[in-house]
Design a protein around this motif. Structure first.
Motif, PDB file in Angstrom:
ATOM      1  N   THR A 104       0.865  -1.168   0.000  1.00  0.00           N
ATOM      2  CA  THR A 104       0.000   0.000   0.000  1.00  0.00           C
ATOM      3  C   THR A 104       0.906   1.224   0.000  1.00  0.00           C
ATOM      4  OG1 THR A 104      -0.067   0.043   2.411  1.00  0.00           O
ATOM      5  CG2 THR A 104      -1.818  -1.185   1.276  1.00  0.00           C
ATOM      6  N   PHE A 105       0.317   2.431  -0.076  1.00  0.00           N
ATOM      7  CA  PHE A 105       1.118   3.644  -0.034  1.00  0.00           C
ATOM      8  C   PHE A 105       0.773   4.429   1.220  1.00  0.00           C
ATOM      9  CE2 PHE A 105       1.665   2.441  -4.380  1.00  0.00           C
ATOM     10  CZ  PHE A 105       2.946   2.855  -4.679  1.00  0.00           C
ATOM     11  N   SER A 106       1.801   4.951   1.881  1.00  0.00           N
ATOM     12  CA  SER A 106       1.667   5.577   3.191  1.00  0.00           C
ATOM     13  C   SER A 106       1.148   7.004   3.082  1.00  0.00           C
ATOM     14  CB  SER A 106       3.023   5.558   3.891  1.00  0.00           C
ATOM     15  OG  SER A 106       3.979   6.278   3.126  1.00  0.00           O
ATOM     16  N   GLN A 107       1.249   7.749   4.181  1.00  0.00           N
ATOM     17  CA  GLN A 107       0.696   9.092   4.245  1.00  0.00           C
ATOM     18  C   GLN A 107       1.410  10.040   3.295  1.00  0.00           C
ATOM     19  OE1 GLN A 107       2.644   7.770   6.522  1.00  0.00           O
ATOM     20  NE2 GLN A 107       4.082   9.282   7.326  1.00  0.00           N
ATOM     21  N   ASN A 108       0.718  11.133   2.977  1.00  0.00           N
ATOM     22  CA  ASN A 108       1.236  12.133   2.054  1.00  0.00           C
ATOM     23  C   ASN A 108       2.384  12.912   2.693  1.00  0.00           C
ATOM     24  OD1 ASN A 108       1.573  13.890  -0.051  1.00  0.00           O
ATOM     25  ND2 ASN A 108      -0.368  14.962   0.239  1.00  0.00           N
ATOM     26  N   LEU A 109       3.497  13.041   1.977  1.00  0.00           N
ATOM     27  CA  LEU A 109       4.668  13.772   2.465  1.00  0.00           C
ATOM     28  C   LEU A 109       4.682  15.234   2.032  1.00  0.00           C
ATOM     29  CD1 LEU A 109       7.448  11.080   1.831  1.00  0.00           C
ATOM     30  CD2 LEU A 109       6.115  11.478   3.905  1.00  0.00           C
ATOM     31  N   VAL A 110       3.679  15.642   1.246  1.00  0.00           N
ATOM     32  CA  VAL A 110       3.615  17.027   0.777  1.00  0.00           C
ATOM     33  C   VAL A 110       2.869  17.873   1.811  1.00  0.00           C
ATOM     34  CG1 VAL A 110       2.717  18.577  -1.007  1.00  0.00           C
ATOM     35  CG2 VAL A 110       3.700  16.371  -1.646  1.00  0.00           C
ATOM     36  N   LYS A 111       3.511  18.941   2.240  1.00  0.00           N
ATOM     37  CA  LYS A 111       2.876  19.855   3.184  1.00  0.00           C
ATOM     38  C   LYS A 111       1.833  20.706   2.457  1.00  0.00           C
ATOM     39  CE  LYS A 111       7.215  20.312   5.812  1.00  0.00           C
ATOM     40  NZ  LYS A 111       8.237  21.259   6.296  1.00  0.00           N
ATOM     41  N   ASN A 112       0.706  20.973   3.137  1.00  0.00           N
ATOM     42  CA  ASN A 112      -0.341  21.829   2.572  1.00  0.00           C
ATOM     43  C   ASN A 112      -0.651  21.420   1.129  1.00  0.00           C
ATOM     44  OD1 ASN A 112      -2.200  23.936   2.432  1.00  0.00           O
ATOM     45  ND2 ASN A 112      -0.655  25.506   2.055  1.00  0.00           N
ATOM     46  N   PRO A 113      -1.035  20.155   0.902  1.00  0.00           N
ATOM     47  CA  PRO A 113      -1.098  19.601  -0.457  1.00  0.00           C
ATOM     48  C   PRO A 113      -2.131  20.218  -1.386  1.00  0.00           C
ATOM     49  CG  PRO A 113      -2.106  18.092   1.113  1.00  0.00           C
ATOM     50  CD  PRO A 113      -1.429  19.159   1.926  1.00  0.00           C
ATOM     51  N   SER A 114      -3.221  20.778  -0.850  1.00  0.00           N
ATOM     52  CA  SER A 114      -4.222  21.397  -1.715  1.00  0.00           C
ATOM     53  C   SER A 114      -4.299  22.907  -1.499  1.00  0.00           C
ATOM     54  CB  SER A 114      -5.602  20.757  -1.492  1.00  0.00           C
ATOM     55  OG  SER A 114      -6.021  20.911  -0.144  1.00  0.00           O
ATOM     56  N   PHE A 115      -3.221  23.481  -0.952  1.00  0.00           N
ATOM     57  CA  PHE A 115      -3.056  24.940  -0.854  1.00  0.00           C
ATOM     58  C   PHE A 115      -4.125  25.617   0.010  1.00  0.00           C
ATOM     59  CE2 PHE A 115      -2.133  23.428  -5.264  1.00  0.00           C
ATOM     60  CZ  PHE A 115      -0.759  23.345  -5.145  1.00  0.00           C
ATOM     61  N   GLU A 116      -4.659  24.903   0.989  1.00  0.00           N
ATOM     62  CA  GLU A 116      -5.722  25.454   1.822  1.00  0.00           C
ATOM     63  C   GLU A 116      -5.188  26.457   2.848  1.00  0.00           C
ATOM     64  OE1 GLU A 116      -8.975  24.695   1.104  1.00  0.00           O
ATOM     65  OE2 GLU A 116      -7.951  23.694  -0.550  1.00  0.00           O
ATOM     66  N   GLU A 117      -3.965  26.263   3.322  1.00  0.00           N
ATOM     67  CA  GLU A 117      -3.400  27.159   4.326  1.00  0.00           C
ATOM     68  C   GLU A 117      -2.715  28.343   3.634  1.00  0.00           C
ATOM     69  OE1 GLU A 117      -1.180  25.223   7.535  1.00  0.00           O
ATOM     70  OE2 GLU A 117      -1.867  23.298   6.725  1.00  0.00           O
ATOM     71  N   PHE A 118      -3.107  29.537   4.021  1.00  0.00           N
ATOM     72  CA  PHE A 118      -2.536  30.716   3.377  1.00  0.00           C
ATOM     73  C   PHE A 118      -2.310  31.816   4.397  1.00  0.00           C
ATOM     74  CE2 PHE A 118      -7.131  30.875   3.058  1.00  0.00           C
ATOM     75  CZ  PHE A 118      -7.464  32.168   3.445  1.00  0.00           C
ATOM     76  N   VAL A 119      -1.394  32.719   4.047  1.00  0.00           N
ATOM     77  CA  VAL A 119      -1.056  33.845   4.918  1.00  0.00           C
ATOM     78  C   VAL A 119      -2.079  34.950   4.776  1.00  0.00           C
ATOM     79  CG1 VAL A 119       0.681  35.612   5.422  1.00  0.00           C
ATOM     80  CG2 VAL A 119       1.392  33.285   4.825  1.00  0.00           C
ATOM     81  N   GLU A 120      -2.510  35.160   3.532  1.00  0.00           N
ATOM     82  CA  GLU A 120      -3.439  36.250   3.237  1.00  0.00           C
ATOM     83  C   GLU A 120      -4.270  35.866   2.019  1.00  0.00           C
ATOM     84  OE1 GLU A 120      -3.077  40.884   1.700  1.00  0.00           O
ATOM     85  OE2 GLU A 120      -1.534  40.059   3.037  1.00  0.00           O
ATOM     86  N   CYS A 121      -5.540  36.228   2.045  1.00  0.00           N
ATOM     87  CA  CYS A 121      -6.406  35.939   0.901  1.00  0.00           C
ATOM     88  C   CYS A 121      -5.871  36.665  -0.335  1.00  0.00           C
ATOM     89  CB  CYS A 121      -7.830  36.402   1.222  1.00  0.00           C
ATOM     90  SG  CYS A 121      -9.049  35.954  -0.040  1.00  0.00           S
ATOM     91  N   PRO A 122      -5.699  35.970  -1.473  1.00  0.00           N
ATOM     92  CA  PRO A 122      -5.097  36.607  -2.655  1.00  0.00           C
ATOM     93  C   PRO A 122      -5.980  37.726  -3.216  1.00  0.00           C
ATOM     94  CG  PRO A 122      -6.029  34.476  -3.232  1.00  0.00           C
ATOM     95  CD  PRO A 122      -6.092  34.571  -1.745  1.00  0.00           C
ATOM     96  N   ASN A 123      -5.349  38.840  -3.541  1.00  0.00           N
ATOM     97  CA  ASN A 123      -6.095  39.987  -4.075  1.00  0.00           C
ATOM     98  C   ASN A 123      -5.502  40.530  -5.364  1.00  0.00           C
ATOM     99  OD1 ASN A 123      -3.794  41.153  -3.092  1.00  0.00           O
ATOM    100  ND2 ASN A 123      -4.790  42.230  -1.394  1.00  0.00           N
ATOM    101  N   SER A 124      -4.519  39.803  -5.913  1.00  0.00           N
ATOM    102  CA  SER A 124      -3.912  40.234  -7.179  1.00  0.00           C
ATOM    103  C   SER A 124      -3.198  39.050  -7.817  1.00  0.00           C
ATOM    104  CB  SER A 124      -2.925  41.384  -6.945  1.00  0.00           C
ATOM    105  OG  SER A 124      -1.871  40.970  -6.094  1.00  0.00           O
ATOM    106  N   LEU A 125      -2.730  39.244  -9.032  1.00  0.00           N
ATOM    107  CA  LEU A 125      -2.020  38.190  -9.751  1.00  0.00           C
ATOM    108  C   LEU A 125      -0.657  37.909  -9.123  1.00  0.00           C
ATOM    109  CD1 LEU A 125      -2.671  39.399 -13.415  1.00  0.00           C
ATOM    110  CD2 LEU A 125      -3.801  37.498 -12.264  1.00  0.00           C
ATOM    111  N   GLY A 126      -0.182  36.680  -9.282  1.00  0.00           N
ATOM    112  CA  GLY A 126       1.201  36.348  -8.982  1.00  0.00           C
ATOM    113  C   GLY A 126       1.590  36.336  -7.524  1.00  0.00           C
ATOM    114  N   THR A 127       0.649  36.002  -6.614  1.00  0.00           N
ATOM    115  CA  THR A 127       0.968  36.065  -5.181  1.00  0.00           C
ATOM    116  C   THR A 127       1.213  34.694  -4.551  1.00  0.00           C
ATOM    117  OG1 THR A 127      -1.357  35.945  -4.497  1.00  0.00           O
ATOM    118  CG2 THR A 127      -0.451  38.135  -4.972  1.00  0.00           C
ATOM    119  N   PHE A 128       1.325  33.646  -5.359  1.00  0.00           N
ATOM    120  CA  PHE A 128       1.499  32.293  -4.810  1.00  0.00           C
ATOM    121  C   PHE A 128       2.688  32.226  -3.853  1.00  0.00           C
ATOM    122  CE2 PHE A 128       3.241  28.001  -4.891  1.00  0.00           C
ATOM    123  CZ  PHE A 128       2.117  27.205  -4.739  1.00  0.00           C
TER     124      PHE A 128
END
Length: 359
Positions: A16-40
């Motif tokens: 089988t395959f174990s737990q996901n090693l990628v942090k914040n895998p679906s980008f749900e955690e953010f510092v600030e709600c995006p309000n313009s282009l190119g803020t990833f």
């Protein structure tokens, strides 16, 4: 009649395959709600951009950079409320990438699975078929907006890199549904960072013009739910399925308004077929379900198509038609909240009922 949700449903598999090693895998955690282009690079927790390319961040909290509606089209998130957007092909070899630090370094010679979901933005007038994957020991940080060629990458001294591409026979030009992209690979033992994007220049990029009108002159893809998981030994064999009990498949879920089986679903059905071959006294009845979007009549027909797809796949593997029946329930039997994307995804499921066959 009980329905059992089994985490290790087909635990007789070797791995089988174990737990996901990628942090914040679906980008749900953010510092600030995006309000313009190119803020990833500034707004998404644990993620960055390895170049000066301006990768975009979309979240349902935003009006300007919203999900589902934004400047490049309409797309509901595959999971949660957010996704990233980046150019895989653009004029003058311009490129955008996403980069993340893994929760731990990969183990040498161990097999891992990389998986993520992509969807071509409506504003794109090109589609590509190759997706580049770069694992590195140190993070990439280069002062360029162009493609990350091997020359540029290896000019950085003191770093270790493991590069490969996920190549497909068809171009990814679906502008409605999310497409799963995945690959298994053997780690070299130094991989700590993951970077995704197109590492080819424009001349080397395999691309096709889409049917939509020209707008951006590029191939812009949304990306969601990135996972890296390691292969682990499976749990002990368990074949104690009870007669007249219903069990949920672990990986047989469907995209919205689709009855297409995913590669993960097909793999699980193949294991299920092997199990049934060892249990000739068992017959099965396949049950399929939908979420609550759409009319009752439409969802009943859709669930029937989903059940038919599963049965057809099992019969194609060699299961006798006499051993399998099917039933579609539409949206009548939800197991999760249809008010959320995650709940609707859980409800677009399939189950099987174990029945005693003829003596």
């Amino acid at each position: 009649m009980k329905i059992w949700i089994l985490v290790f449903l087909f635990s007789f598999s070797v791995f089988t395959f174990s737990q996901n090693l990628v942090k914040n895998p679906s980008f749900e955690e953010f510092v600030e709600c995006p309000n313009s282009l190119g803020t990833f690079n500034e707004h998404v927790v644990d993620w960055s951009t390895p170049t000066k390319g301006t990768t975009d961040y979309f979240n349902s909290c935003s009006i300007v950079m919203g999900a589902p509606e934004n400047f490049n089209g309409i797309q509901h998130p595959k999971y949660g409320n957010a996704y990233a957007g980046l150019y895989f092909f653009a004029p003058a070899d311009y490129r955008e990438y996403v980069q993340v630090e893994l929760s731990k370094m990969l183990e040498k010679n161990k097999t891992y699975r990389l998986k993520f979901y992509i969807s071509l933005a409506e504003g794109s007038d090109f589609a590509v078929k190759d997706f580049g994957v770069l694992f590195s020991y140190h993070p990439i940080d280069l002062e360029t907006k162009k493609h990350l060629s091997k020359g540029r990458l290896y000019s950085t001294k003191g770093n270790k890199m493991h590069f490969f591409e996920i190549n497909h026979p068809e171009f990814h030009q679906d502008k409605t549904d999310w497409l799963e992209v995945q690959a298994e690979f053997r780690a070299k033992g130094f991989e700590r960072y993951l970077t995704l994007g197109n590492f080819r220049d424009n001349a080397g990029t395999r691309k096709i013009k889409t049917k939509r009108r020209e707008t951006k002159k590029g191939a812009y893809y949304y990306i969601d739910m990135v996972t890296v998981s390691g292969e682990e030994a499976g749990p002990p064999e368990d074949e104690s399925f009870a007669i007249d009990s219903t069990y949920a498949f672990k990986n047989v879920h469907f995209d919205f308004d689709s009855h297409r089986l995913s590669p993960d679903a097909e793999a699980e059905l193949e294991e299920f077929f092997d199990y049934l071959q060892k249990k000739p006294a068992f017959n099965i009845e396949i049950h399929a379900h939908t979420d609550n979007r759409g009319s009752h009549q439409y969802n009943m027909a859709l669930s029937q198509r989903r059940a038919n797809a599963i049965v057809a796949y099992l019969i194609g593997l060699g299961l006798s038609k006499e051993r399998v029946a099917l039933k579609g329930y539409g949206s009548a039997k939800p197991i999760a909240d249809n008010a959320t994307d995650d709940g609707r995804q859980q409800n677009r499921r399939a189950e099987f009922l174990i029945k005693k066959g003829a003596e």
